[in-house]
Design a protein around this motif. Sequence first.
Motif, PDB file in Angstrom:
ATOM      1  N   GLU A  97      -7.730  36.952  31.399  1.00 15.56           N
ATOM      2  CA  GLU A  97      -9.393  37.280  31.414  1.00 15.56           C
ATOM      3  C   GLU A  97      -9.745  36.597  32.756  1.00 15.56           C
ATOM      4  N   THR A  98     -11.029  37.216  33.340  1.00 12.87           N
ATOM      5  CA  THR A  98     -11.895  36.702  34.332  1.00 12.87           C
ATOM      6  C   THR A  98     -13.223  36.953  34.387  1.00 12.87           C
ATOM      7  N   TRP A  99     -14.006  36.145  34.731  1.00 12.75           N
ATOM      8  CA  TRP A  99     -15.447  36.774  34.977  1.00 12.75           C
ATOM      9  C   TRP A  99     -15.720  37.654  36.061  1.00 12.75           C
ATOM     10  N   VAL A 100     -14.609  37.761  36.893  1.00 12.11           N
ATOM     11  CA  VAL A 100     -15.022  38.741  38.309  1.00 12.11           C
ATOM     12  C   VAL A 100     -13.931  39.630  38.238  1.00 12.11           C
ATOM     13  N   TRP A 101     -13.750  40.438  37.129  1.00 14.27           N
ATOM     14  CA  TRP A 101     -12.893  41.420  36.982  1.00 14.27           C
ATOM     15  C   TRP A 101     -13.439  42.954  37.546  1.00 14.27           C
ATOM     16  N   PRO A 102     -12.571  43.600  38.431  1.00 12.97           N
ATOM     17  CA  PRO A 102     -13.229  44.924  39.052  1.00 12.97           C
ATOM     18  C   PRO A 102     -13.429  45.818  37.868  1.00 12.97           C
ATOM     19  N   TRP A 103     -14.423  46.846  38.213  1.00 12.01           N
ATOM     20  CA  TRP A 103     -14.342  47.882  37.177  1.00 12.01           C
ATOM     21  C   TRP A 103     -13.465  48.835  37.714  1.00 12.01           C
ATOM     22  N   GLN A 104     -12.147  48.774  37.304  1.00 14.33           N
ATOM     23  CA  GLN A 104     -11.063  49.631  38.031  1.00 14.33           C
ATOM     24  C   GLN A 104      -9.961  49.607  36.894  1.00 14.33           C
ATOM     25  N   GLU A 105      -9.044  50.761  36.938  1.00 14.67           N
ATOM     26  CA  GLU A 105      -8.068  50.706  35.858  1.00 14.67           C
ATOM     27  C   GLU A 105      -6.867  49.637  36.252  1.00 14.67           C
ATOM     28  N   TYR A 106      -6.442  49.812  37.796  1.00 12.13           N
ATOM     29  CA  TYR A 106      -5.470  48.824  37.799  1.00 12.13           C
ATOM     30  C   TYR A 106      -6.020  47.856  39.036  1.00 12.13           C
ATOM     31  N   SER A 107      -5.971  46.611  39.138  1.00 13.80           N
ATOM     32  CA  SER A 107      -6.357  45.784  40.299  1.00 13.80           C
ATOM     33  C   SER A 107      -5.645  44.871  40.601  1.00 13.80           C
ATOM     34  N   GLN A 108      -5.602  44.462  41.907  1.00 13.23           N
ATOM     35  CA  GLN A 108      -5.409  43.173  42.464  1.00 13.23           C
ATOM     36  C   GLN A 108      -6.121  41.930  42.024  1.00 13.23           C
ATOM     37  N   VAL A 109      -5.760  40.962  41.243  1.00 11.00           N
ATOM     38  CA  VAL A 109      -6.716  40.126  40.867  1.00 11.00           C
ATOM     39  C   VAL A 109      -6.192  38.789  41.351  1.00 11.00           C
ATOM     40  N   SER A 110      -7.234  37.892  41.947  1.00  5.91           N
ATOM     41  CA  SER A 110      -6.837  36.392  42.559  1.00  5.91           C
ATOM     42  C   SER A 110      -6.812  35.555  41.043  1.00  5.91           C
ATOM     43  N   PRO A 111      -5.916  34.653  41.502  1.00  5.95           N
ATOM     44  CA  PRO A 111      -5.588  33.712  40.422  1.00  5.95           C
ATOM     45  C   PRO A 111      -6.622  32.720  40.120  1.00  5.95           C
ATOM     46  N   GLU A 112      -7.780  32.653  41.090  1.00  9.25           N
ATOM     47  CA  GLU A 112      -8.706  31.720  41.192  1.00  9.25           C
ATOM     48  C   GLU A 112      -9.724  31.958  40.030  1.00  9.25           C
ATOM     49  N   GLY A 113      -9.890  31.230  38.659  1.00 11.84           N
ATOM     50  CA  GLY A 113     -10.675  31.594  37.804  1.00 11.84           C
ATOM     51  C   GLY A 113      -9.887  32.489  36.791  1.00 11.84           C
ATOM     52  N   LEU A 114      -8.668  32.818  36.873  1.00 18.26           N
ATOM     53  CA  LEU A 114      -7.822  34.011  35.840  1.00 18.26           C
ATOM     54  C   LEU A 114      -7.311  32.813  34.982  1.00 18.26           C
ATOM     55  N   ARG A 115      -7.686  33.327  33.628  1.00 19.01           N
ATOM     56  CA  ARG A 115      -7.466  32.501  32.607  1.00 19.01           C
ATOM     57  C   ARG A 115      -6.374  33.165  31.647  1.00 19.01           C
ATOM     58  N   LYS A 116      -5.208  32.583  31.333  1.00 21.06           N
ATOM     59  CA  LYS A 116      -4.366  33.124  30.339  1.00 21.06           C
ATOM     60  C   LYS A 116      -4.891  33.248  28.923  1.00 21.06           C
ATOM     61  N   LEU A 117      -4.694  34.059  28.195  1.00 22.22           N
ATOM     62  CA  LEU A 117      -5.168  34.205  26.910  1.00 22.22           C
ATOM     63  C   LEU A 117      -4.095  33.801  25.672  1.00 22.22           C
ATOM     64  N   ASP A 118      -4.628  32.927  25.023  1.00 24.60           N
ATOM     65  CA  ASP A 118      -3.371  32.204  23.981  1.00 24.60           C
ATOM     66  C   ASP A 118      -3.420  33.363  22.638  1.00 24.60           C
ATOM     67  N   PRO A 119      -2.414  33.843  22.546  1.00 25.46           N
ATOM     68  CA  PRO A 119      -2.156  34.546  21.326  1.00 25.46           C
ATOM     69  C   PRO A 119      -2.601  34.004  20.191  1.00 25.46           C
ATOM     70  N   THR A 120      -2.382  32.855  19.830  1.00 22.24           N
ATOM     71  CA  THR A 120      -2.690  32.071  18.416  1.00 22.24           C
ATOM     72  C   THR A 120      -4.209  31.832  18.435  1.00 22.24           C
ATOM     73  N   LEU A 121      -5.045  32.116  19.528  1.00 21.93           N
ATOM     74  CA  LEU A 121      -6.245  32.098  19.403  1.00 21.93           C
ATOM     75  C   LEU A 121      -6.924  33.677  19.187  1.00 21.93           C
ATOM     76  N   PHE A 122      -6.263  34.460  20.018  1.00 17.14           N
ATOM     77  CA  PHE A 122      -7.079  35.988  19.822  1.00 17.14           C
ATOM     78  C   PHE A 122      -6.207  36.870  19.119  1.00 17.14           C
ATOM     79  N   GLY A 123      -5.030  36.514  18.681  1.00 19.30           N
ATOM     80  CA  GLY A 123      -4.231  37.415  17.778  1.00 19.30           C
ATOM     81  C   GLY A 123      -4.144  38.986  18.545  1.00 19.30           C
ATOM     82  N   SER A 124      -4.769  40.043  17.553  1.00 20.17           N
ATOM     83  CA  SER A 124      -4.472  41.371  18.252  1.00 20.17           C
ATOM     84  C   SER A 124      -6.004  41.661  18.857  1.00 20.17           C
ATOM     85  N   ARG A 125      -6.899  40.756  18.744  1.00 22.60           N
ATOM     86  CA  ARG A 125      -8.476  41.005  19.169  1.00 22.60           C
ATOM     87  C   ARG A 125      -8.830  40.501  20.654  1.00 22.60           C
ATOM     88  N   LEU A 126      -7.988  40.997  21.742  1.00 21.89           N
ATOM     89  CA  LEU A 126      -8.304  40.323  22.973  1.00 21.89           C
ATOM     90  C   LEU A 126      -9.741  40.650  23.443  1.00 21.89           C
TER      91      LEU A 126
END
Length: 348
Positions: A97-126
Amino acid sequence: MPRNRRTVLACRPGVNGESRPENFRTEDCGYPVVQDGKVLAKTLFLSVDPYMRCRMNEDTGSHYLSPWQLDHACEGGGVGVVIDSKHKDFHPGDYVETWVWPWQEYSQVSPEGLRKLDPTLFGSRLSLALGALGMPGATALVGIRERGHVTPGANQTFVVSGAAGACGSLAGQIARLEGAANIVGICGSEEKCRLLMEELGFDHAVNYRTDNVADRLKEACPRGVDSYFDNVGGEISETVIKQMNEGSHVILCGQISVYNKDVPYPPPLPQEVTDILKERNITRERFLIMNYLDKFEESGIQLAKWIQEGKLKVKETVVEGIEKTGEAFVSMMKGGNVGKMIVHVADP
């Protein structure tokens, strides 16, 4: 090679104009090739938020927001899954997840500010990463703790405007969990008023479209207002401030009522209201969650715990398809959402 589409800013609404679906256009675009140090991701969910209206102007009116460029993909909060990676910290299959995600189906995303989501927190509700466990949830919790001065047992009254929205619907519930005694929400329909009281545990709800807001607040807040979570600004907020107590606090989160107008942010108040703030020693400082990023992880853990325990209820309005992102934004700006407005782009 998969088809790729994006939603771009087709034209600007003008500094005093309302956003319209015609301001956006969805079109085919090239499929990105991942470069060294970058990540290729498939978009799953996109967020539409009020602050984006400022980004539609050439001059956003804010030092921390850059304008969207014409004929380029808009951007904002987004959740996706890594398809390919040339960065050591991210791997195919990671949800991110990031706050600067392009409105695009497939995107090259910069790792700066990119956060991995912890499945134990989000479960199936990403999608929660864009709402209750993302920026809106953190804004509500940290804003209340840092600026709300809610004290358990003090019999305080807490008022929220935009109370059925992404942030407001959480703020009222959080204020209760933090110890406020009387929770009052201001929203724009009878349906939303019922939701606040019957499902989210608010004590009172005021419909600003049909009620006399000043009179209803006097009924709902007989001891005055101690804390006010301000999501809307304008006449509604001026009315609330007039009923605030000595030494009370405004959490200045958003001003959606004036985002379509060419005014400074935060907008100036009438002299009468400015005098009230001074005479009653009411604090009213702008709150930006970006100034409290060190508290983001901690707040997410607390919010997830409350959700898992059933103490914090989360509402979402979900729109299907990247081609509907512009329409979702326009609807949100007109109050068409309950809770967080989310665009579901694809499944993993």
